[in-house]
Design a protein around this motif. Structure first.
Motif, PDB file in Angstrom:
ATOM      1  N   LYS A   3       0.667  -1.320  -0.019  1.00 42.14           N
ATOM      2  CA  LYS A   3      -0.116  -0.131  -0.001  1.00 42.14           C
ATOM      3  C   LYS A   3       1.097   1.288   0.229  1.00 42.14           C
ATOM      4  O   LYS A   3       2.352   1.408   1.391  1.00 42.14           O
ATOM      5  N   LYS A   4       0.909   1.582  -1.019  1.00 36.78           N
ATOM      6  CA  LYS A   4       1.362   3.374  -1.118  1.00 36.78           C
ATOM      7  C   LYS A   4       0.988   4.475   0.002  1.00 36.78           C
ATOM      8  O   LYS A   4       0.076   4.329   0.207  1.00 36.78           O
ATOM      9  N   HIS A   5       1.744   5.400   0.050  1.00 38.74           N
ATOM     10  CA  HIS A   5       1.839   6.571   0.504  1.00 38.74           C
ATOM     11  C   HIS A   5       1.716   7.476   0.036  1.00 38.74           C
ATOM     12  O   HIS A   5       2.822   7.594  -0.425  1.00 38.74           O
ATOM     13  N   LEU A  25      12.198  10.092   2.988  1.00 31.71           N
ATOM     14  CA  LEU A  25      10.546  10.343   2.607  1.00 31.71           C
ATOM     15  C   LEU A  25      11.413   8.610   1.075  1.00 31.71           C
ATOM     16  O   LEU A  25       9.722   8.819   0.674  1.00 31.71           O
ATOM     17  N   ASP A  26      12.276   8.969   0.915  1.00 30.23           N
ATOM     18  CA  ASP A  26      12.592   8.073  -0.567  1.00 30.23           C
ATOM     19  C   ASP A  26      12.641   6.746  -0.173  1.00 30.23           C
ATOM     20  O   ASP A  26      13.599   6.161  -0.286  1.00 30.23           O
ATOM     21  N   ASP A  27      11.538   6.214  -0.534  1.00 33.05           N
ATOM     22  CA  ASP A  27      10.933   4.842  -0.135  1.00 33.05           C
ATOM     23  C   ASP A  27      10.115   4.818  -1.772  1.00 33.05           C
ATOM     24  O   ASP A  27       9.709   5.332  -1.363  1.00 33.05           O
ATOM     25  N   ASN A  28      10.430   3.205  -1.799  1.00 41.23           N
ATOM     26  CA  ASN A  28       9.482   2.872  -2.811  1.00 41.23           C
ATOM     27  C   ASN A  28       8.031   2.864  -2.658  1.00 41.23           C
ATOM     28  O   ASN A  28       7.018   2.109  -3.868  1.00 41.23           O
ATOM     29  N   ARG A  29       7.603   2.863  -1.478  1.00 44.34           N
ATOM     30  CA  ARG A  29       6.847   3.076  -0.799  1.00 44.34           C
ATOM     31  C   ARG A  29       5.762   4.125  -0.947  1.00 44.34           C
ATOM     32  O   ARG A  29       4.407   3.871  -0.567  1.00 44.34           O
ATOM     33  N   PHE A  81      -4.311  12.321  -5.296  1.00 42.31           N
ATOM     34  CA  PHE A  81      -5.819  12.106  -5.085  1.00 42.31           C
ATOM     35  C   PHE A  81      -6.020  11.349  -6.783  1.00 42.31           C
ATOM     36  O   PHE A  81      -5.672  10.374  -6.972  1.00 42.31           O
ATOM     37  N   HIS A  82      -6.031  12.179  -7.337  1.00 41.53           N
ATOM     38  CA  HIS A  82      -6.017  11.811  -9.056  1.00 41.53           C
ATOM     39  C   HIS A  82      -4.650  11.109  -9.670  1.00 41.53           C
ATOM     40  O   HIS A  82      -4.410  10.585 -10.697  1.00 41.53           O
ATOM     41  N   LYS A  83      -3.866  11.394  -9.314  1.00 41.89           N
ATOM     42  CA  LYS A  83      -2.571  10.543  -9.366  1.00 41.89           C
ATOM     43  C   LYS A  83      -1.822   8.992  -9.630  1.00 41.89           C
ATOM     44  O   LYS A  83      -1.548   8.108  -9.909  1.00 41.89           O
ATOM     45  N   ASN A  84      -2.699   8.533  -8.058  1.00 44.53           N
ATOM     46  CA  ASN A  84      -2.614   7.365  -7.475  1.00 44.53           C
ATOM     47  C   ASN A  84      -4.032   6.626  -6.394  1.00 44.53           C
ATOM     48  O   ASN A  84      -4.031   7.732  -6.548  1.00 44.53           O
ATOM     49  N   ALA A  85      -3.933   5.344  -6.379  1.00 41.13           N
ATOM     50  CA  ALA A  85      -4.458   5.167  -4.829  1.00 41.13           C
ATOM     51  C   ALA A  85      -3.130   5.067  -4.139  1.00 41.13           C
ATOM     52  O   ALA A  85      -3.078   4.323  -3.852  1.00 41.13           O
ATOM     53  N   TYR A  86      -4.023   5.960  -2.600  1.00 35.03           N
ATOM     54  CA  TYR A  86      -2.937   5.605  -1.348  1.00 35.03           C
ATOM     55  C   TYR A  86      -3.830   5.630  -0.270  1.00 35.03           C
ATOM     56  O   TYR A  86      -5.082   5.666  -0.442  1.00 35.03           O
ATOM     57  N   THR A 188      -6.925   9.438   5.906  1.00 34.56           N
ATOM     58  CA  THR A 188      -7.498   8.248   4.304  1.00 34.56           C
ATOM     59  C   THR A 188      -7.915   8.696   2.704  1.00 34.56           C
ATOM     60  O   THR A 188      -8.682   9.763   2.948  1.00 34.56           O
ATOM     61  N   SER A 189      -7.523   8.053   2.422  1.00 35.28           N
ATOM     62  CA  SER A 189      -8.313   7.764   0.089  1.00 35.28           C
ATOM     63  C   SER A 189      -9.810   8.680   0.584  1.00 35.28           C
ATOM     64  O   SER A 189      -9.888   9.434   0.127  1.00 35.28           O
ATOM     65  N   ASP A 190     -10.468   8.251   1.024  1.00 38.08           N
ATOM     66  CA  ASP A 190     -12.082   7.682   1.143  1.00 38.08           C
ATOM     67  C   ASP A 190     -11.951   9.318   2.100  1.00 38.08           C
ATOM     68  O   ASP A 190     -12.940  10.155   1.370  1.00 38.08           O
TER      69      ASP A 190
END
Length: 292
Positions: A3-5, A25-29, A81-86, A188-190
């Motif tokens: 799950k990405k942040h 913060l440089d993490d692939n997640r 929000f429009h870039k990806n699901a986080y 949260t995303s919601d």
């Protein structure tokens, strides 16, 4: 699937601190989104090896205590929000630092998935709320400008206008149950989706108010179905998992001798740091680089 942040950063100065923040913060997640104040002419060079980094193009001329701060935050939420699901959206300033490793941070949010991390001020603030968001503030983009005849005149007119509203008992937004707290949150995303859907209403409600960035998310969540998801309503710091030193209503910078206190605390992030003491930032970077 991991799950990405999304880390959302408001920056306008102190770029040496910002670079160190990005290092941690440089993490692939993670994906990192930065809003630079429109007044910044020369953007710093920033590099990542594992995370994705995005610099917003729709930059806002941010003015202290004005709704433009809210607009910049909303731009960050909307772009991410429009870039990806986080799983989570973390709002930070460019002078904040994580004080736990990325493994610990991700494990914490996995454990408490679905909670909203919003800090709520615990003291009585009815008078403050009335002054800040139930009155109409004129010349809001010049709250901090005191020099020059024009700005002095604006300050005088603003004060007289507030006194007149008090005398006539003029009150806007009277039906809203306002709450306040630190603007730095993890959502949260919601909940972010709902904020974005209500963006126009939010901007209208908080136009010509004072310090709405400390109020709009707290109020919006409290008066929504997400109120039951608030992680901690009784402790402002633990509510948002931010470690902030307040002394006489002023935020005190963290210094080198605070290192042990920071890393042993229950919080995930801390603010604020200064280039006047880069050693504390280097200590954090070295500590978490070794312990990743």
């Amino acid at each position: 699937m991991k799950k990405k942040h999304a880390y959302l950063i408001l920056a306008h100065n102190e770029f040496p601190i910002l670079r160190k923040l990005i290092t941690l913060l440089d993490d692939n997640r993670n994906d990192i989104f930065i809003h630079f104040d429109k007044k910044v002419n020369n953007l710093p060079e920033l590099f990542v090896n594992n995370a994705r980094l995005f610099v917003l193009e729709n930059r806002v001329d941010v003015r202290w205590a004005d709704v433009s701060v809210v607009e910049a935050e909303l731009n960050l939420f909307e772009n991410a929000f429009h870039k990806n699901a986080y799983q989570y959206f973390h709002l930070l300033s460019g002078v904040d630092m994580p004080i736990k490793s990325q493994d610990e941070i991700h494990q914490f949010f996995d454990k408490h998935d679905g909670k909203e991390f919003i800090g709520y001020y615990q003291q009585d603030n009815k008078i403050e709320i009335k002054r800040k968001v139930k009155r109409f503030h004129i010349f809001p983009k010049s709250f901090r400008k005191n020099n020059g005849l024009i700005n002095i005149s604006k300050k005088l007119f603003r004060s007289l206008h507030l006194v007149l509203q008090e005398k006539l008992n003029i009150e806007r937004n009277s039906g809203t149950n306002f709450k306040k707290g630190t603007q730095w949150v993890s959502l949260t995303s919601d909940f972010v989706e709902l904020i974005i859907k209500k963006r126009k209403e939010i901007e209208k409600m908080y136009s010509n108010t004072f310090c709405p960035d400390e109020i709009f998310i707290q109020t919006f969540c409290w008066n929504s179905d997400f109120r039951g998801n608030i992680y901690n309503k009784q402790d402002e710091g633990l509510g948002c998992m931010r470690y902030i030193q307040w002394v006489d209503n002023q935020i005190i910078d963290w210094r080198s001798d605070d290192f042990d206190k920071l890393v042993s605390s229950p919080y995930l992030f801390a603010r604020k740091f200064s280039s006047k003491d880069l050693n504390i930032v280097n200590l954090l970077v070295n500590h978490f680089s070794v312990n990743q």
